[in-house]
Design a protein around this motif. Structure first.
Motif, PDB file in Angstrom:
ATOM      1  N   ARG A 139       0.843  -1.195   0.000  1.00  0.00           N
ATOM      2  CA  ARG A 139       0.000   0.000   0.000  1.00  0.00           C
ATOM      3  C   ARG A 139       0.883   1.251   0.000  1.00  0.00           C
ATOM      4  NH1 ARG A 139      -5.047  -1.794   0.547  1.00  0.00           N
ATOM      5  NH2 ARG A 139      -5.474  -3.657   1.787  1.00  0.00           N
ATOM      6  N   PRO A 140       0.490   2.290  -0.745  1.00  0.00           N
ATOM      7  CA  PRO A 140      -0.820   2.531  -1.359  1.00  0.00           C
ATOM      8  C   PRO A 140      -0.977   1.972  -2.775  1.00  0.00           C
ATOM      9  CG  PRO A 140       0.531   4.471  -1.613  1.00  0.00           C
ATOM     10  CD  PRO A 140       1.366   3.491  -0.820  1.00  0.00           C
ATOM     11  N   LEU A 141       0.057   1.296  -3.303  1.00  0.00           N
ATOM     12  CA  LEU A 141      -0.045   0.780  -4.679  1.00  0.00           C
ATOM     13  C   LEU A 141      -1.210  -0.189  -4.842  1.00  0.00           C
ATOM     14  CD1 LEU A 141       3.721   0.080  -5.550  1.00  0.00           C
ATOM     15  CD2 LEU A 141       2.361   2.125  -6.037  1.00  0.00           C
ATOM     16  N   THR A 142      -1.530  -0.922  -3.772  1.00  0.00           N
ATOM     17  CA  THR A 142      -2.585  -1.935  -3.860  1.00  0.00           C
ATOM     18  C   THR A 142      -3.904  -1.486  -3.236  1.00  0.00           C
ATOM     19  OG1 THR A 142      -1.649  -2.953  -1.866  1.00  0.00           O
ATOM     20  CG2 THR A 142      -0.994  -3.881  -3.998  1.00  0.00           C
ATOM     21  N   ASN A 143      -4.050  -0.204  -2.995  1.00  0.00           N
ATOM     22  CA  ASN A 143      -5.323   0.274  -2.433  1.00  0.00           C
ATOM     23  C   ASN A 143      -6.498  -0.041  -3.354  1.00  0.00           C
ATOM     24  OD1 ASN A 143      -4.149   1.267  -0.140  1.00  0.00           O
ATOM     25  ND2 ASN A 143      -4.175   3.411  -0.777  1.00  0.00           N
ATOM     26  N   ASP A 144      -6.277   0.114  -4.652  1.00  0.00           N
ATOM     27  CA  ASP A 144      -7.357  -0.097  -5.622  1.00  0.00           C
ATOM     28  C   ASP A 144      -6.991  -1.100  -6.702  1.00  0.00           C
ATOM     29  OD1 ASP A 144      -9.123   1.998  -4.524  1.00  0.00           O
ATOM     30  OD2 ASP A 144      -7.547   3.357  -5.221  1.00  0.00           O
ATOM     31  N   THR A 145      -5.828  -1.720  -6.574  1.00  0.00           N
ATOM     32  CA  THR A 145      -5.344  -2.647  -7.600  1.00  0.00           C
ATOM     33  C   THR A 145      -4.779  -3.900  -6.939  1.00  0.00           C
ATOM     34  OG1 THR A 145      -4.725  -0.772  -9.010  1.00  0.00           O
ATOM     35  CG2 THR A 145      -3.779  -2.919  -9.562  1.00  0.00           C
ATOM     36  N   PRO A 146      -5.216  -5.079  -7.349  1.00  0.00           N
ATOM     37  CA  PRO A 146      -4.604  -6.293  -6.799  1.00  0.00           C
ATOM     38  C   PRO A 146      -3.136  -6.363  -7.205  1.00  0.00           C
ATOM     39  CG  PRO A 146      -6.112  -6.838  -8.591  1.00  0.00           C
ATOM     40  CD  PRO A 146      -6.287  -5.386  -8.312  1.00  0.00           C
ATOM     41  N   LYS A 147      -2.335  -6.960  -6.352  1.00  0.00           N
ATOM     42  CA  LYS A 147      -0.889  -6.974  -6.560  1.00  0.00           C
ATOM     43  C   LYS A 147      -0.504  -7.513  -7.934  1.00  0.00           C
ATOM     44  CE  LYS A 147       3.346  -8.734  -4.369  1.00  0.00           C
ATOM     45  NZ  LYS A 147       3.873  -9.529  -3.228  1.00  0.00           N
ATOM     46  N   CYS A 148      -1.167  -8.571  -8.366  1.00  0.00           N
ATOM     47  CA  CYS A 148      -0.784  -9.211  -9.622  1.00  0.00           C
ATOM     48  C   CYS A 148      -1.045  -8.338 -10.840  1.00  0.00           C
ATOM     49  CB  CYS A 148      -1.475 -10.565  -9.782  1.00  0.00           C
ATOM     50  SG  CYS A 148      -3.267 -10.478  -9.954  1.00  0.00           S
ATOM     51  N   LEU A 149      -1.840  -7.267 -10.677  1.00  0.00           N
ATOM     52  CA  LEU A 149      -2.112  -6.362 -11.804  1.00  0.00           C
ATOM     53  C   LEU A 149      -1.249  -5.113 -11.780  1.00  0.00           C
ATOM     54  CD1 LEU A 149      -5.987  -6.574 -12.294  1.00  0.00           C
ATOM     55  CD2 LEU A 149      -4.164  -7.925 -13.354  1.00  0.00           C
ATOM     56  N   LEU A 150      -0.332  -5.029 -10.814  1.00  0.00           N
ATOM     57  CA  LEU A 150       0.635  -3.940 -10.832  1.00  0.00           C
ATOM     58  C   LEU A 150       1.599  -4.137 -11.995  1.00  0.00           C
ATOM     59  CD1 LEU A 150       1.465  -3.611  -7.024  1.00  0.00           C
ATOM     60  CD2 LEU A 150      -0.076  -2.170  -8.386  1.00  0.00           C
ATOM     61  N   GLN A 151       2.000  -3.043 -12.605  1.00  0.00           N
ATOM     62  CA  GLN A 151       2.835  -3.117 -13.805  1.00  0.00           C
ATOM     63  C   GLN A 151       4.303  -2.863 -13.512  1.00  0.00           C
ATOM     64  OE1 GLN A 151       0.931  -0.485 -16.780  1.00  0.00           O
ATOM     65  NE2 GLN A 151       0.516  -2.363 -17.894  1.00  0.00           N
ATOM     66  N   VAL A 152       5.142  -3.621 -14.191  1.00  0.00           N
ATOM     67  CA  VAL A 152       6.566  -3.339 -14.300  1.00  0.00           C
ATOM     68  C   VAL A 152       6.856  -3.287 -15.789  1.00  0.00           C
ATOM     69  CG1 VAL A 152       8.911  -4.132 -13.868  1.00  0.00           C
ATOM     70  CG2 VAL A 152       7.138  -4.497 -12.134  1.00  0.00           C
ATOM     71  N   GLU A 212      10.245  -0.479  -7.205  1.00  0.00           N
ATOM     72  CA  GLU A 212      11.135   0.538  -7.765  1.00  0.00           C
ATOM     73  C   GLU A 212      12.450  -0.090  -8.214  1.00  0.00           C
ATOM     74  OE1 GLU A 212      10.129   3.564  -8.456  1.00  0.00           O
ATOM     75  OE2 GLU A 212       8.195   2.927  -7.652  1.00  0.00           O
ATOM     76  N   ASN A 213      12.970  -1.009  -7.426  1.00  0.00           N
ATOM     77  CA  ASN A 213      14.211  -1.696  -7.792  1.00  0.00           C
ATOM     78  C   ASN A 213      14.025  -2.570  -9.021  1.00  0.00           C
ATOM     79  OD1 ASN A 213      15.674  -0.563  -5.691  1.00  0.00           O
ATOM     80  ND2 ASN A 213      15.246  -2.250  -4.285  1.00  0.00           N
ATOM     81  N   ALA A 214      12.859  -3.212  -9.117  1.00  0.00           N
ATOM     82  CA  ALA A 214      12.599  -4.091 -10.257  1.00  0.00           C
ATOM     83  C   ALA A 214      12.627  -3.334 -11.567  1.00  0.00           C
ATOM     84  CB  ALA A 214      11.254  -4.784 -10.081  1.00  0.00           C
ATOM     85  N   LYS A 215      12.130  -2.117 -11.546  1.00  0.00           N
ATOM     86  CA  LYS A 215      12.125  -1.297 -12.758  1.00  0.00           C
ATOM     87  C   LYS A 215      13.542  -0.995 -13.234  1.00  0.00           C
ATOM     88  CE  LYS A 215       7.742   0.894 -11.470  1.00  0.00           C
ATOM     89  NZ  LYS A 215       7.098   2.144 -11.021  1.00  0.00           N
ATOM     90  N   LEU A 216      14.476  -0.975 -12.299  1.00  0.00           N
ATOM     91  CA  LEU A 216      15.873  -0.711 -12.634  1.00  0.00           C
ATOM     92  C   LEU A 216      16.614  -1.984 -13.029  1.00  0.00           C
ATOM     93  CD1 LEU A 216      16.723   1.743  -9.704  1.00  0.00           C
ATOM     94  CD2 LEU A 216      16.105   2.337 -12.054  1.00  0.00           C
ATOM     95  N   LYS A 217      16.221  -3.115 -12.438  1.00  0.00           N
ATOM     96  CA  LYS A 217      16.960  -4.363 -12.616  1.00  0.00           C
ATOM     97  C   LYS A 217      16.485  -5.209 -13.793  1.00  0.00           C
ATOM     98  CE  LYS A 217      18.056  -4.915  -7.677  1.00  0.00           C
ATOM     99  NZ  LYS A 217      17.818  -5.768  -6.489  1.00  0.00           N
TER     100      LYS A 217
END
Length: 253
Positions: free
Chosen positions: A15-28, A242-247
């Protein structure tokens, strides 16, 4: 071969990334975690999916329907007590859809190279657990093998002795990635054990790896497949994202 994806959790640490979005639908990058995983499975010829949902399940169902339509066969199973149970309960709910079949079990919060699926499917062993080797702490789901504990080599060097977060890091061979291949024989034994754990012992709030440990004691185990040379990561915190976006390699972006 079916793919069973567990996607019920609330991911409160995100949270707050998952307040309105299930984790699996977060984008990288250009795709969500779920889309990346399903695309990897499709790339490897898997068309049958079982997805256990919970938190914001309507959004997951809508996404899969819009993105894949009739190109796949998908069964949704809803864990309506997701807020008070752990992934072992979600796994148990999938029994009618996968027991007695060959299937892949995947956590939905993984970011990984599709070649990992290719290697798992190509492995001659009927039951395979993927492993990644890196410095370990208290949080990782650690895998202890004969060789990692006793520093011996031989026929049983890769035999799994324990899988848990409470294993000593210095005794572990590495971390369980969260992708397993199971044979019909193993899956039948697994759900028999899960039935005991859910209906008799009421262990709904444990990690499913506890069932794996119990099955080891009954003679059912996995072959360990080290995939450390391929990109993968688990995303538990905002910092992880944030780290995943870099790695993430450019080829996977």
């Amino acid at each position: 071969m079916k793919a069973l994806i567990l996607a019920a959790g609330t991911a409160s640490r995100l949270r707050p990334l998952t307040n309105d979005t299930p984790k699996c639908l977060l984008q990288v990058g250009q795709r969500s975690l779920l889309q990346r995983s399903m695309d990897a499975l499709l790339q490897n010829g898997i068309r049958q999916f079982v997805i256990v949902t919970g938190y914001l399940h309507e959004k997951i169902e809508q996404f899969v329907s819009q993105q894949y339509g009739d190109s796949i066969e998908v069964t949704f199973i809803h864990n309506d007590i997701y807020a008070s149970t752990n992934n072992i309960y979600s796994l148990w709910l999938a029994r009618p859809a996968v027991e007695g079949t060959d299937f892949l079990l995947l956590d939905s919060d993984l970011l990984y190279d599709a070649q990992i699926i290719t290697r798992v499917l190509a492995d001659d062993e009927p039951n395979v657990l993927t492993l990644i080797c890196h410095p370990l702490g208290e949080e990782e789901m650690k895998v202890v093998t004969v060789s990692s504990r006793d520093h011996t080599k031989g026929e049983n060097a890769g035999t799994i002795l324990d899988i848990s977060k409470t294993c000593r890091p210095d005794e572990a061979a590495g971390e369980s990635l969260g992708i397993e291949k199971m044979s019909p024989t193993y899956s039948r034994a697994l759900f028999e054990e899960l039935d005991r754990m859910m209906n008799r012992e009421h262990l709904e709030n444990k990690f499913y790896e506890l069932a794996f440990v119990r099955l080891i004691q009954q003679g059912h185990t996995f072959s360990v497949l080290d995939v450390s040379d391929l990109f993968s990561c688990e995303l538990d915190t905002v910092e992880d994202f944030e780290n995943a976006k870099l790695k993430i390699p450019a080829s996977l972006y």
